[in-house]
Every structure is written in C-alpha cells, then in structure tokens.
Design a protein around this motif. Structure first.
Motif, PDB file in Angstrom:
ATOM      1  N   PRO A 283       0.926  -1.080   0.159  1.00 30.09           N
ATOM      2  CA  PRO A 283      -0.250  -0.018  -0.012  1.00 30.09           C
ATOM      3  C   PRO A 283       0.921   1.351   0.131  1.00 30.09           C
ATOM      4  O   PRO A 283       1.935   1.249   0.226  1.00 30.09           O
ATOM      5  CB  PRO A 283      -0.821  -0.168   1.293  1.00 30.09           C
ATOM      6  CG  PRO A 283      -0.733  -1.637   1.803  1.00 30.09           C
ATOM      7  CD  PRO A 283       0.513  -2.016   0.944  1.00 30.09           C
ATOM      8  N   GLU A 284       0.199   2.238  -0.301  1.00 27.66           N
ATOM      9  CA  GLU A 284       0.892   3.587  -0.418  1.00 27.66           C
ATOM     10  C   GLU A 284       1.792   3.930   0.925  1.00 27.66           C
ATOM     11  O   GLU A 284       2.955   4.632   0.729  1.00 27.66           O
ATOM     12  CB  GLU A 284      -0.040   4.581  -0.823  1.00 27.66           C
ATOM     13  CG  GLU A 284       0.392   6.182  -0.814  1.00 27.66           C
ATOM     14  CD  GLU A 284      -0.817   7.087  -0.926  1.00 27.66           C
ATOM     15  OE1 GLU A 284      -0.282   8.372  -1.009  1.00 27.66           O
ATOM     16  OE2 GLU A 284      -1.726   6.873  -1.118  1.00 27.66           O
ATOM     17  N   LYS A 310      -4.361   1.169  -2.502  1.00 21.88           N
ATOM     18  CA  LYS A 310      -4.974   1.281  -1.375  1.00 21.88           C
ATOM     19  C   LYS A 310      -3.869   2.252  -0.368  1.00 21.88           C
ATOM     20  O   LYS A 310      -2.758   1.984  -0.550  1.00 21.88           O
ATOM     21  CB  LYS A 310      -5.327  -0.064  -0.559  1.00 21.88           C
ATOM     22  CG  LYS A 310      -4.094  -1.167  -0.744  1.00 21.88           C
ATOM     23  CD  LYS A 310      -4.432  -2.432  -0.311  1.00 21.88           C
ATOM     24  CE  LYS A 310      -3.405  -3.464  -0.717  1.00 21.88           C
ATOM     25  NZ  LYS A 310      -3.827  -4.725  -0.375  1.00 21.88           N
ATOM     26  N   GLU A 311      -4.420   2.472   0.827  1.00 23.65           N
ATOM     27  CA  GLU A 311      -3.681   3.764   1.727  1.00 23.65           C
ATOM     28  C   GLU A 311      -2.690   2.875   2.567  1.00 23.65           C
ATOM     29  O   GLU A 311      -1.574   3.029   2.719  1.00 23.65           O
ATOM     30  CB  GLU A 311      -4.473   4.663   2.289  1.00 23.65           C
ATOM     31  CG  GLU A 311      -3.655   5.596   3.049  1.00 23.65           C
ATOM     32  CD  GLU A 311      -4.455   6.577   3.542  1.00 23.65           C
ATOM     33  OE1 GLU A 311      -4.168   7.837   3.600  1.00 23.65           O
ATOM     34  OE2 GLU A 311      -5.591   6.296   4.456  1.00 23.65           O
ATOM     35  N   GLY A 312      -3.134   1.600   3.181  1.00 20.19           N
ATOM     36  CA  GLY A 312      -2.525   1.164   4.016  1.00 20.19           C
ATOM     37  C   GLY A 312      -2.338   2.073   5.404  1.00 20.19           C
ATOM     38  O   GLY A 312      -2.616   2.949   5.741  1.00 20.19           O
ATOM     39  N   ASN A 538      -1.368  -4.530   3.977  1.00 19.00           N
ATOM     40  CA  ASN A 538      -2.227  -3.452   4.801  1.00 19.00           C
ATOM     41  C   ASN A 538      -1.433  -2.589   5.506  1.00 19.00           C
ATOM     42  O   ASN A 538      -1.479  -1.576   5.285  1.00 19.00           O
ATOM     43  CB  ASN A 538      -3.267  -4.569   5.511  1.00 19.00           C
ATOM     44  CG  ASN A 538      -4.487  -3.634   6.071  1.00 19.00           C
ATOM     45  OD1 ASN A 538      -4.659  -2.370   5.538  1.00 19.00           O
ATOM     46  ND2 ASN A 538      -5.073  -4.063   7.185  1.00 19.00           N
TER      47      ASN A 538
END
Length: 560
Positions: A283-284, A310-312, A538
């Motif tokens: 993720p980012e 996705k941000e994570g 995640n």
C-alpha cells in the motif's frame, strides 16, 4: 568468455509486489508458444530456492502449461547435481562427517542436518554460524569458496584472515592453523569421495562443465541473491544460450553472509532492461516508508514504482499491543525479528500466553506439524465437548503403545481399516459429540475414561510425539492444556526473521525494531528493513526498541 549470461541478457528489475515472477512466466510462455518443439529440454529456469522455482511453475500453470514437460526448472545446486550425476546421499558431506573431522582437532561442532532437499527448499545460505567454533570455521571456508572460488585465492584469504569478521572469534586463531584445517578438510572430503554442496559448483567452474542439454532460453530469478560462484556457473552453462532473462531486486538482497552482492548480476553486460512499475501488494503509506531505505542505498528506481491502490498504514505499537493483535482471531500477520534468538524468545512467550503461531522458513513451530495440531485438538475438544474428527483421533491412537493401553486390534484398525469407526472416505463423518467421545474412550482398556486419564497415558515415556527435545516439548505442551484451551482451526500468524519473510506476504506485519549489530554493513541493514516493510498488504506495525540507550534502525530512519 563474455561478461554476461548468454548471447543476449535482459535484466528485469522487479521491486516488491510488481510481479516479476508473473513476468518471467509470460516470457517463457511466449517463447514456448513460438518454439513448441522439445521446449522441455531447451528451456531452463535457474532459481535461488525451490520456492522461487515453484512460484514460476505456478505462473506457467496459469497459462495452461504442463509443468511436467519442463526438465530444468530447479535450484542452481539441484541442476549442478544433475550435471555431475550426483544422485546418492552418500556422495555428499553429512553432519557426522563434520563432527568426525573436528573431533580430531578437539573443536566443537554442532551437527546440522543439511540435505539437497533443504537447499532446494530454502536456497543455500552456508553453514549456520553458531557459538560452536567448528561451525564458524566451516562457515568461513564455505563463504570463501562462494566468493573467491579457486583454492589459490581462498588460501591467500585465509593467510591474511581476509573476510573473517562475520565469523566471530576466528580472528583469535592463527592463520597457519586455519590453513591447516582448510587443507585437512578438503583432503578429508577428497579421500572419501564426498562433496559439500558448493564443491559441486566449484568443480563445474574449474573444469568448465557444460550443461547436459543445449539451452536456448533461460530465466534466472532472485538474481540479487547469487554468489560469485553461482554467477560463474551460469556463465558456463549459458555461453551459447540465445537469451537469458535475469530478474531481481537489489533492495531485497539479504544473503550477504552467503557471498551475495546486490549489484553483482547487474554489473554484467546487458542488452536491455525491463522495469516493472506497479506494485500489486504494498500500500501507499508502507511503500513510502520503505522507499526511505532504498534511497539510503542510492536505489531510485523505487520512485518509478506506483504502490497498490490502497492507503495502508504504518503504526507504532508496544510489545503488549503486539500480543493483543495476535490474539484477534481474524488477524493474518507475520511477526519479524532480526535474529533467531529473538524469534525463539518471543515464540515461547506467545505459547505461555496461549497464542499459537506457525514458523517461517527454517524456523518451525510445533503448529506447523498438522499431526501435532490434531493431537492438541483431541484434548481441547474432549475438554470442551466438541465432536472429534477421525484424523484427530488417529493422531493420538497411533502414538500409544497398543498392548498396554488399547483394546485388541484398535491400532491395526486405524492403520488399515479407516472406515471402521468414523466412516469410509472421510475424516469428518457427522457424529454427535457424545457419540465421538464415547467412541474414543471405548478404544482403550479400562485405564482411560476421562481427559486427565488420557493425559496420564500421554505422560508415559513410551508415548513418543517426536524426536529429542522437540518431541519432549510437544508432550509438555499437551500435558499443560486445560479446559481453557480451544481447538485450533486456522492459525493465521507466523513468526520468523526478516530474512525468512522474503518472497512472502501477509495482510499485516509486525516488525520488531532492532539495534544495529557491531560493524554493521549499512547497505545490508537497509535491505533488511526494506524487505520487512514491504511484506504487508495492509498495515505495518512497528515495535520500538526499549530498555537500551539509543533507538533501533527503523525508528532512527523513519522518525529521526
């Protein structure tokens, strides 16, 4: 000989989650589609570990290809054994040979059972460095062979104590004594017609042994982990190969103690480069943190890679919070440490708290053993009034001395007549809890009618749950179970080292920060942290160092 692999070498730079194995699979598939004749003999996939080879085969399987057609998708060591026609275990050095050799010099050696299958599975990372001086000496010799290859250069290094810093107190030993040990060990193997696993590669290089088939198309995965010795072997094998694809990521080079050089493969001449620019895993936010370590190694190709959509998150937590996360039933998590000792200490503490886990890589947990999980579940289900499954009951019955405790014929029935008690062709025949519990106790003579009486039987020294200390610990754990213990249905957490997590991924990752080792190679430590941070799909949880002056490397770099 050209300073590249094959007539045409193409480098594939694949940072975490960008699908380099998928890309290799596509390239092989396209080549076979255009060249369908005898491709099984003309295509080769060289890998650092069997897990990498299996990943490539899985990618090819997604294209509908029959993996049985490919003869040469193996580790480099396994391919070398084929080239030299080494088939029997007696042809390789065993732990007993090492013990015998070092006993002559009254040097302690801790026996390690290494086989060609171990090397296929994990990749060859040399003799485990332990406190035992014999292991350190052998590890040193193997390291020199991987890096310097020929005996004249190896002996020159020994005379000057070259490259011995990683091997603890070898600097206290005289170079003349180390040299006599080296000559003695090489003669010991030669006199008995034995090889250590890197001896195979050395022989191929010195005698320029070609591969047994003419290879037209080849792939090399995890090329950043290759030692100079392995590179030289591939140069010989691929001299006349039309095209070789070299895939790797210099930021995931972790086996420096194996003689790996993160830039060794990329220093070879190449004809083209493919950079994979989209991570489908990381993720980012975790990717942004990981890039900090890549920049410290002057690796800027990471800036061209877009993270997953996705941000994570990256969250700092306490050690107690780490235990709480692992208790959550839905948590899929890796727990990573810099060294094995910390792994074992944390794993023991988890067991004391009733937190079950699997191991990663070479580190194994009792719960990696499905038979032990079934044994645990028998006791837990008897305590908690839950139906028993056939395989669970069988895991206990087949370990109990029949004459002493079981009714006549019971053990034979569980070995040969699987359907007699729980049904044919299934291990989950639907029976009520009362039926399965009564049926289980009915298998015994008069000595077992309750969970505690079963535990008394398990405590019998004649009941063996495994060899040595591992078996004793399994038994001790089963005997400690109480009614509070729940059956194990699906263990989602795994504990291991940063190194063991390489090539794997998990929903969440708990990273224990660490103080830098003495004389740390900062390039290496940056690679280790980069690899750890990029295992997550995640959230990365980071547990800071406490109880010492100073901060761990993660906190130093990411917080300042």
């Amino acid at each position: 000989m050209n300073n590249k692999l094959g007539k045409r070498q193409v480098n594939i730079v694949g940072h975490p989650g960008t699908g380099k194995t998928t890309k290799l699979g596509e390239l092989v598939y396209n080549y076979v589609k255009d060249n369908p004749e005898d491709y099984g003999e003309r295509v080769l996939g060289a890998n650092f570990s069997r897990s990498a080879a299996h990943a490539l085969k899985k990618s090819l399987g997604s294209h509908g290809m029959n993996m049985g057609d490919f003869k040469h998708f193996r580790t480099i060591h396994s391919l070398a054994a084929k080239v030299l026609d080494l088939k029997n275990v007696e042809q390789f050095v065993q732990p007993s040979d090492c013990l015998s050799f070092f006993n002559e010099y009254r040097i302690q050696y801790e026996g390690k059972n290494r086989t060609i299958d171990d090397i296929d599975l994990y990749g060859y990372v040399g003799e485990p460095v332990s406190i035992a001086r014999g292991n350190q000496i052998l590890g040193y010799f193997q390291y020199l062979k991987k890096v310097f290859i020929r005996d004249e250069e190896i002996t020159r290094q020994i005379r000057s104590h070259g490259n011995s810093a990683r091997f603890k107190d070898l600097g206290k030993m005289s170079s003349s004594f180390l040299l006599s040990l080296y000559y003695g060990w090489e003669n010991y193997k030669r006199d008995r017609g034995m090889m250590d696993y890197d001896d195979m590669l050395q022989e191929i290089v010195i005698n320029e042994c070609p591969f047994m088939d003419e290879i037209e198309f080849a792939t090399v995965d995890e090329c950043q982990d290759l030692s100079p010795l392995q590179i030289e072997v591939l140069k010989i094998w691929f001299q006349d190969t039309e095209i070789v694809y070299m895939a790797g990521d210099s930021m995931q080079c972790l086996y420096f103690f194996n003689g790996s050089d993160p830039n060794l493969a990329y220093k070879l001449d190449n004809d083209d480069r493919i950079l994979l620019t989209k991570s489908h895993r990381v993720p980012e936010i975790p990717w942004g943190y990981a890039k900090e370590f890549a920049h410290r190694n002057n690796t800027y190709t990471v800036d061209e890679v877009k993270p997953a959509d996705k941000e994570g998150d990256v969250v700092w937590i306490s050690k107690e919070r780490a235990y709480d996360i692992l208790r959550e039933e839905k948590t899929d998590a890796y727990v990573l440490f810099r060294d094995n000792a910390s792994v074992f200490k944390f794993a023991d503490e988890c067991l004391k708290r009733g937190i079950y886990h699997n191991g990663l890589g070479r580190i194994k947990s009792a719960f990696d053993d499905q038979f032990f999980v079934w044994q645990h579940n028998v006791i837990a289900k008897l305590f908690n009034g839950i139906e028993l499954a056939y395989e669970e009951v069988r895991s206990i019955i087949t370990r109990i001395p029949a004459l002493e405790y079981l009714k006549r014929g019971v053990k034979t029935d569980f070995d040969k007549r699987r359907g007699k008690y729980w049904g044919i062709g299934t291990n989950q025949r639907t029976l009520s809890m009362e039926d399965t519990h009564a049926l289980f106790y009915s298998l015994f003579k008069e000595k077992c009618g309750s969970v505690n009486e079963l535990k008394d039987i398990i405590a019998d020294p004649n009941v063996m749950l495994g060899n040595g200390k591992r078996g004793a610990r399994k038994k001790e754990f089963l005997l400690s179970l109480t009614s509070a213990g729940a059956p194990i249905m699906n263990i989602k957490s795994s504990i291991g080292t940063y190194h063991a997590a390489k090539g794997r991924e998990s929903d969440n990752v708990i990273l224990f920060d660490y103080l830098l080792p003495k004389s740390a190679n900062m390039y290496e430590e940056n690679c280790i942290c980069f690899t750890g941070l990029t295992r997550t799909e995640n959230v990365d949880y980071i547990v800071p160092v406490t109880g010492y002056d100073g901060c761990g490397i993660l906190e130093t770099v990411l917080v300042g």
